[in-house]
Scaffold this motif. Structure first.
Motif, mmCIF file in Angstrom:
data_model
loop_
_atom_site.group_PDB
_atom_site.id
_atom_site.type_symbol
_atom_site.label_atom_id
_atom_site.label_comp_id
_atom_site.label_asym_id
_atom_site.label_seq_id
_atom_site.Cartn_x
_atom_site.Cartn_y
_atom_site.Cartn_z
ATOM 1 N N GLU A 58 0.826 -1.303 0.054
ATOM 2 C CA GLU A 58 0.025 -0.047 0.119
ATOM 3 C C GLU A 58 0.694 1.498 0.126
ATOM 4 O OE1 GLU A 58 -3.378 0.099 2.716
ATOM 5 O OE2 GLU A 58 -3.410 -2.085 2.869
ATOM 6 N N ILE A 59 1.851 1.373 0.811
ATOM 7 C CA ILE A 59 2.514 2.720 1.119
ATOM 8 C C ILE A 59 3.877 2.907 0.257
ATOM 9 C CG2 ILE A 59 3.376 4.068 2.860
ATOM 10 C CD1 ILE A 59 0.414 3.488 3.079
ATOM 11 N N TYR A 60 4.706 1.825 0.370
ATOM 12 C CA TYR A 60 6.079 1.968 -0.467
ATOM 13 C C TYR A 60 5.940 2.639 -1.966
ATOM 14 C CZ TYR A 60 10.698 0.722 -1.936
ATOM 15 O OH TYR A 60 12.002 0.864 -2.488
ATOM 16 N N GLU A 61 5.021 1.791 -2.658
ATOM 17 C CA GLU A 61 4.898 2.287 -3.986
ATOM 18 C C GLU A 61 4.659 3.692 -4.410
ATOM 19 O OE1 GLU A 61 5.575 0.848 -6.902
ATOM 20 O OE2 GLU A 61 6.168 -1.108 -5.721
ATOM 21 N N GLN A 62 4.109 4.515 -3.224
ATOM 22 C CA GLN A 62 3.961 6.019 -3.588
ATOM 23 C C GLN A 62 5.002 6.624 -3.225
ATOM 24 O OE1 GLN A 62 0.490 7.432 -1.090
ATOM 25 N NE2 GLN A 62 -0.195 5.119 -0.616
ATOM 26 N N PHE A 63 5.941 6.113 -2.485
ATOM 27 C CA PHE A 63 7.173 7.163 -2.102
ATOM 28 C C PHE A 63 8.666 6.681 -2.347
ATOM 29 C CE2 PHE A 63 3.937 7.349 1.478
ATOM 30 C CZ PHE A 63 3.612 8.703 1.299
#
Length: 412
Positions: A58-63
């Protein structure tokens, strides 16, 4: 010479017992890395099972990737409210809050702080840190040049050139490399294997007095010694690379990512002051090569000590004490300013992150030499001394025994 070397290799290093030891130690090494992952990783299933899925899915791909103002603003819009809500320790401690990422506000705060905010802040601020180092180095260059202090002038010139233009522009998952770089257990296993395997190289012939007979053969004497040394070197290199490859593959498999392979080495916070300007993948290869050089030097010392014994047990114990001594002094001076005591210890090439982690110098006739360069240079000298000593003492010992045997036979 090649056939003789192969014969020596097969005789000493292709034994069933040694193969079993290498296999068992390899499995032990993998188990140790697995335990390192489960005990230390922020994303291990045993430590924070909900964090792993949240991070990767969920989170890593965004940043991940190039750090932009938009990504930082998005991260801060999530993190700042969490920081404020948990600042006074009065927030709810319920673990099934549907309005949170992990079910708990405090876990949310720690999840984003440890996995994203802290590492991204370090990466973002590193450019300014490097610029400050460059600025101070420039001032020192001017100052020491005015004083005529050539050594300090050259030293600061090197620092200036090494840190000029450094920055960390991208954010990637570096936890795998953080623990991989600081992993030493496999080095201890390789040392034990080398101690066990090398004891027989010169001792076997002495136990059966074959060393006297070998000296009288066409391929005896120096040729046999060279073949033994060559085969032993090949074995040490092979074992070192074998465990180095196991380390890398096991860490990558358990931690599940090589995302930071091409990130600069100073993306690891402990290497903020490194003189190296290479990526983490290149450092992994450099580390393996330097570690192998260290193993070779230590192995030549082991072979030299074994020359003075007629059975394998005593030299094994003696060499074990030497290894513990090297390890003790390496630990004692790790992080200290006594640079000379680091570089003269050949074991510093085996556990070498202290050499590569900081920009330190050795004064060589008024010229500043980086500590890792000096350590490698001195290590090669140590290795040459041990090899030369082996050639001299092995030949003298054998000739002496022949003379003694002849005199005994004449008396009888």
């Amino acid at each position: 010479m090649v056939r003789l070397s192969f014969f020596e290799f097969r005789k000493h290093f292709m034994k069933k017992s040694l193969v079993i030891v290498i296999i068992c130690f390899s499995l032990l090494n993998i188990a140790k890395i697995y335990s390192e992952y489960h005990e230390k990783s922020l994303l291990s299933p045993s430590a924070n099972p909900e964090w792993q899925e949240l991070y990767w899915n969920e989170i890593y791909e965004q940043f991940k990737g190039v750090m932009t103002d938009k990504k930082i603003e998005t991260l801060m819009s999530i993190y700042k409210p969490l920081e404020q809500q948990t600042a006074d320790k009065t927030a709810s401690t319920e673990t099934n809050n549907p309005n949170t990422f992990t079910g708990n506000l405090y876990y949310d705060h720690l999840f984003f702080k440890w996995n994203f905010v802290d590492p991204m802040e370090y990466s973002y601020m590193y450019k300014q840190y490097a610029n400050d180092v460059v600025k101070n180095a420039k001032e020192n260059v001017t100052f020491f040049e005015s004083l005529g202090n050539d050594y300090e002038y050259k030293k600061n010139k090197i620092i200036l050139n090494r840190f000029q233009g450094r920055s960390i522009d991208s954010f990637f998952y570096t936890e795998m490399f953080q623990y991989y770089i600081h992993y030493d257990f496999s080095a201890f296993l390789v040392i034990l294997i080398c101690l066990y395997a090398l004891m027989s190289v010169f001792v076997t012939e002495k136990e059966t007095e074959m060393n006297v007979l070998l000296l009288t053969t066409k391929a005896g004497g120096k040729k046999t010694i060279f073949a033994k040394l060559f085969s032993a070197s090949v074995f040490v290199i092979a074992v070192s690379f074998w465990f180095g490859i196991i380390d890398f593959i096991a860490f990558a498999s358990f931690f599940g990512s090589l995302e930071a392979l091409f990130s600069p080495i100073y993306a690891i916070e402990n290497f903020a002051n490194t003189p190296l300007d290479i990526n983490l993948g290149e450092y992994a290869l450099l580390s393996l090569v330097v570690k192998t050089i260290g193993f070779l030097i230590v192995s030549y010392l082991v072979l030299f000590i074994s020359l003075f014994f007629k059975n394998a047990l005593l030299p094994f114990i003696t060499n074990l004490f030497f290894m513990f001594g090297f390890i003790y002094f390496q630990e004692a001076y790790m992080g200290s300013e006594q640079i000379i005591f680091k570089v003269i210890n050949p074991f510093s090439l085996v556990v070498h992150r202290d050499l590569f982690g900081g920009t330190e110098f050795v004064n060589l006739f008024g010229f500043p030499i980086l500590s890792y360069t000096a350590a490698i240079f001195l290590g090669v000298i140590w290795g040459g001394i041990f090899l030369l000593a082996i050639l001299i003492f092995q030949r003298k010992n054998t000739i002496y025994r022949i003379g003694v045997k002849k005199r005994v036979d004449m008396v009888v």
